[in-house]
Motif scaffolding. Structure first.
Motif, mmCIF file in Angstrom:
data_model
loop_
_atom_site.group_PDB
_atom_site.id
_atom_site.type_symbol
_atom_site.label_atom_id
_atom_site.label_comp_id
_atom_site.label_asym_id
_atom_site.label_seq_id
_atom_site.Cartn_x
_atom_site.Cartn_y
_atom_site.Cartn_z
ATOM 1 N N ALA A 337 3.780 6.300 20.037
ATOM 2 C CA ALA A 337 5.008 6.139 19.440
ATOM 3 C C ALA A 337 5.072 6.384 17.914
ATOM 4 N N ARG A 338 4.157 5.948 17.202
ATOM 5 C CA ARG A 338 4.022 5.816 15.774
ATOM 6 C C ARG A 338 3.082 7.115 15.221
ATOM 7 N N GLY A 339 2.924 8.098 16.021
ATOM 8 C CA GLY A 339 2.386 9.189 15.681
ATOM 9 C C GLY A 339 0.899 9.419 16.020
ATOM 10 N N GLY A 340 0.171 8.466 16.646
ATOM 11 C CA GLY A 340 -1.044 8.587 16.863
ATOM 12 C C GLY A 340 -1.271 9.804 17.811
ATOM 13 N N ARG A 341 -2.561 10.300 17.795
ATOM 14 C CA ARG A 341 -3.066 11.433 18.462
ATOM 15 C C ARG A 341 -4.206 11.225 19.196
ATOM 16 N N ALA A 362 -6.383 9.329 17.065
ATOM 17 C CA ALA A 362 -6.693 9.507 15.721
ATOM 18 C C ALA A 362 -5.093 9.387 14.821
ATOM 19 N N ASP A 363 -5.134 9.673 13.665
ATOM 20 C CA ASP A 363 -4.088 9.713 12.762
ATOM 21 C C ASP A 363 -3.091 8.600 12.874
ATOM 22 N N VAL A 364 -3.711 7.388 12.852
ATOM 23 C CA VAL A 364 -2.983 6.108 12.632
ATOM 24 C C VAL A 364 -3.481 5.261 11.485
ATOM 25 N N VAL A 371 -4.222 -0.832 15.320
ATOM 26 C CA VAL A 371 -5.216 -1.092 14.212
ATOM 27 C C VAL A 371 -4.976 -2.741 13.637
ATOM 28 N N ASP A 372 -3.744 -3.237 13.876
ATOM 29 C CA ASP A 372 -3.557 -4.482 13.103
ATOM 30 C C ASP A 372 -3.992 -5.653 14.244
ATOM 31 N N GLU A 373 -3.830 -5.217 15.432
ATOM 32 C CA GLU A 373 -4.064 -6.458 16.446
ATOM 33 C C GLU A 373 -5.459 -6.158 17.100
ATOM 34 N N GLU A 374 -6.021 -7.155 17.568
ATOM 35 C CA GLU A 374 -7.335 -6.932 18.393
ATOM 36 C C GLU A 374 -7.064 -6.505 19.869
ATOM 37 N N LEU A 380 -9.864 3.032 20.646
ATOM 38 C CA LEU A 380 -10.524 2.917 19.326
ATOM 39 C C LEU A 380 -9.631 3.506 18.431
ATOM 40 N N PRO A 381 -8.874 2.909 17.345
ATOM 41 C CA PRO A 381 -8.359 3.777 16.315
ATOM 42 C C PRO A 381 -9.146 4.299 15.304
ATOM 43 N N VAL A 382 -8.975 5.439 14.981
ATOM 44 C CA VAL A 382 -9.689 6.037 13.808
ATOM 45 C C VAL A 382 -8.744 6.415 12.543
ATOM 46 N N ILE A 383 -9.133 5.812 11.495
ATOM 47 C CA ILE A 383 -8.277 5.769 10.245
ATOM 48 C C ILE A 383 -8.885 6.619 9.270
#
Length: 470
Positions: A337-341, A362-364, A371-374, A380-383
C-alpha cells in the motif's frame, strides 16, 4: 503423533496444574501434544528443588562437571534423530535445518564443557596476594523462545551448569516438546534437581522474574517481555542476560559482485524462514547494484521449495505460529500500500499450514512498517541508497542494535563503515553467524549482557576477591 506434556521437577515427570494448552504443528495446524501449564506453586517446587540440588552441585569439581557435560553431549548425540524430528513437527523448519540445530547443540555443549573458569591474579607481592575467583550464582532461570527451541535452551543451560549453577527452564508454550526431551536427557546424567522444567506463559514468566529464590534470569525473546523481566527482577537484584529483538541492517557497497554475495544475503535474511533474532532484516543497496541484486534475490527466492519440513525436497518451511503468520501478512500488505514492489512471494500459500513464501520487497525505505519494525518472518525489504553516509544514518535510525553487516570487496572501507554501525555484532561479507567462542549480545533495545565464549560464561558467576596478607 499426540503426546501428553509434563513438567520435570526434581527428576520426576509431573502433570501441570495450570491451564490446558495444545502444541500445534505449523505445517498442518493439527495438535501434536497437549497438557497443562505449571501452577505458581509448582514453580516454587522447581525452584526449591534447584536450590537444594545447588548445595551439592556447586561443590563438584571442574573436572567432574566437564566429564558430566560431555556425557550429556553423548546422550544428545544418541538421540539426535528423535530431537531433529521433534523440532520439525513443533517448530516447522526443514529437517536438514533441524539436524543442523541438533548438531550445533552437541558442539556447543562440548565447547562449554571444556571452557576453563579463570582465576585472575591481581597482586602477588612480598606482603600480599590478591586473586579474583568466580563463584556460581545459585539458581538460574532460563526462558526460551520458539524459533530455535533446542539450540537456545543449550545456550542457556550448559554455561549455567558448567559454572556450578542449577537451573529452572521455561520453554515457549508453542515449542515445549524438544526442551522437555532435552531436560529428560540431562536428567539421565545429572543428579535430580540440577535441571528442572516448567511450562507456562505470562503468569509463570512474571513469577520467575520476581522470584526471590532465583538468582539470575537469562531470556531470549521480545524487547517488551525483556523490559518486564528487568522491572520484575529488581526485588532481589537478580542478574540478567537479555537477548532481545533486533532489526538488523546490511549495507551493500558499490563494486560488490552481486553473484558472489546474493546467496549469502538470501540465506542469512531467510534463515529459519526469517525467524532468527540476528537475521538480516533490512537491506540497503547502492544505486549501481540495486536492480541486479533485487533480481538475483528474487530468483533465489522463487527457487525455494515451500512445504512441510519432513517432506522430501522441502527447503523452506512454514511460519511457526498463527500470530506471526498474520504479522508478516500485515507488514507485506502495508508495504504494498506504501508503494512497495513485490519481486517474489507476497501472499500466503493456499491450504492448511502457516506457509508464506520468501518475499522480496523493493522500492521501500525507512518510514514503512516493514523497514521500521522487526518482521521476524519471510519478508525482506530492499532499500536503495546513493550516498554511503545516508545509508549509515538510515541503518542506525532504529531503536534496536543486535547485529549488522557490510558487504563489499574493499575490506578497509567495509571495516570503516562497520565500526560506524550501532550494533553489538557487525559482520563483513556475512551475517547471522554466531560462534561458541565469540561473545554475542546487543546494544540499545536489543539487550543486556552477552552470551558465548568466556565472557558469556562469566555472566553466570559472581566475582569474589580473595585478599591475602602474608
Amino acid at each position: 503423533m499426540s503426546t501428553e506434556l509434563s513438567l520435570l521437577i526434581n527428576g520426576d515427570k509431573v502433570a501441570g496444574h495450570g491451564a490446558a494448552f495444545d502444541v500445534i504443528n505449523p505445517a498442518t495446524e493439527a495438535a501434536i501434544a497437549s497438557g497443562r501449564m505449571a501452577s505458581v506453586e509448582q514453580l516454587d517446587q522447581a525452584v526449591a528443588a534447584a536450590r537444594q540440588a545447588f548445595q551439592s552441585w556447586r561443590k563438584t569439581s571442574d573436572a567432574e562437571r566437564t566429564a558430566l557435560l560431555h556425557k550429556v553431549a553423548d546422550r544428545i548425540e544418541a538421540n539426535a534423530d528423535e530431537l531433529a524430528r521433534i523440532i520439525v513437527q513443533e517448530q516447522g523448519k526443514p529437517l536438514f535445518l533441524a539436524q543442523m540445530e541438533v548438531g550445533g547443540a552437541i558442539a556447543w555443549t562440548r565447547y562449554n564443557a571444556d571452557l576453563e573458569i579463570p582465576v585472575k591474579l591481581i597482586e602477588d607481592s612480598e606482603h600480599k596476594r590478591i586473586e579474583g575467583h568466580r563463584k556460581p550464582l545459585g539458581v538460574v532461570a532460563s526462558i526460551t523462545p520458539w524459533n530455535w527451541p533446542l539450540m537456545i535452551a543449550i545456550w542457556h543451560i550448559i554455561p549455567a551448569l558448567r559454572t556450578g549453577n542449577t537451573v529452572v527452564c521455561k520453554p515457549s508454550g508453542l515449542t515445549p516438546l524438544n526442551t522437555l526431551r532435552l531436560v529428560e536427557i540431562i536428567n539421565e546424567v545429572l543428579p535430580a534437581g540440577v535441571v528442572n522444567l516448567v511450562t507456562g506463559e505470562r503468569e509463570i514468566g512474571e513469577a520467575i522474574s520476581a522470584h526471590s529464590g532465583i538468582d539470575k534470569v537469562i531470556f531470549t525473546g521480545s524487547t517488551p517481555t525483556g523490559q518486564n523481566i528487568m522491572a520484575n527482577a529488581s526485588g532481589n537484584l537478580k542478574r540478567l542476560t537479555l537477548e532481545l529483538g533486533g532489526n538488523d541492517a546490511a549495507i551493500v557497497l558499490p563494486g560488490t559482485d552481486v553473484d558472489a554475495v546474493a546467496e549469502g544475503i538470501f540465506q542469512t535474511a531467510f534463515l529459519n524462514m526469517g525467524q532468527t533474532c540476528a537475521a538480516l532484516k533490512r537491506l540497503y543497496v547502492h544505486d549501481s547494484l540495486y536492480d541486479a541484486l533485487c533480481a538475483k534475490l528474487a530468483e533465489i527466492a522463487n527457487a525455494q521449495v515451500v512445504g512441510d519440513g519432513l517432506a522430501e525436497g522441502t527447503s523452506f518451511g512454514p511460519v511457526q505460529n498463527a500470530n506471526q503468520f498474520q504479522r508478516v501478512k500485515e507488514l507485506v500488505e502495508d508495504a504494498k500500500a506504501r508503494g512497495g514492489r513485490i519481486l517474489s512471494g507476497g501472499a500466503p500459500v493456499d491450504g492448511k499450514g502457516y506457509f508464506y513464501p520468501p518475499t522480496i520487497v523493493a522500492d521501500v525505505s525507512n518510514g514503512v512498517r516493514l523497514v521500521d519494525e522487526e518482521q521476524f518472518g519471510p519478508a525482506l525489504p530492499v532499500i536503495r541508497y546513493s550516498d554511503i553516509d545516508e545509508a549509515i544514518r538510515l541503518a542506525n535510525d532504529c531503536p534496536f542494535g543486535l547485529g549488522g553487516s557490510v558487504w563489499g570487496p574493499d575490506l578497509a572501507q567495509a571495516n570503516s563503515i562497520a565500526r560506524q554501525l550501532e550494533c553489538g555484532t557487525v559482520w563483513i561479507n556475512g551475517h547471522a553467524e554466531v560462534l561458541p567462542h565469540a561473545p554475542f549480545g546487543g546494544c540499545k533495545l536489543s539487550g543486556v549482557g552477552v552470551e558465548f565464549g568466556v565472557e558469556g560464561l562469566l555472566e553466570y558467576t559472581q566475582l569474589q576477591i580473595v585478599n591475602c596478607n602474608r
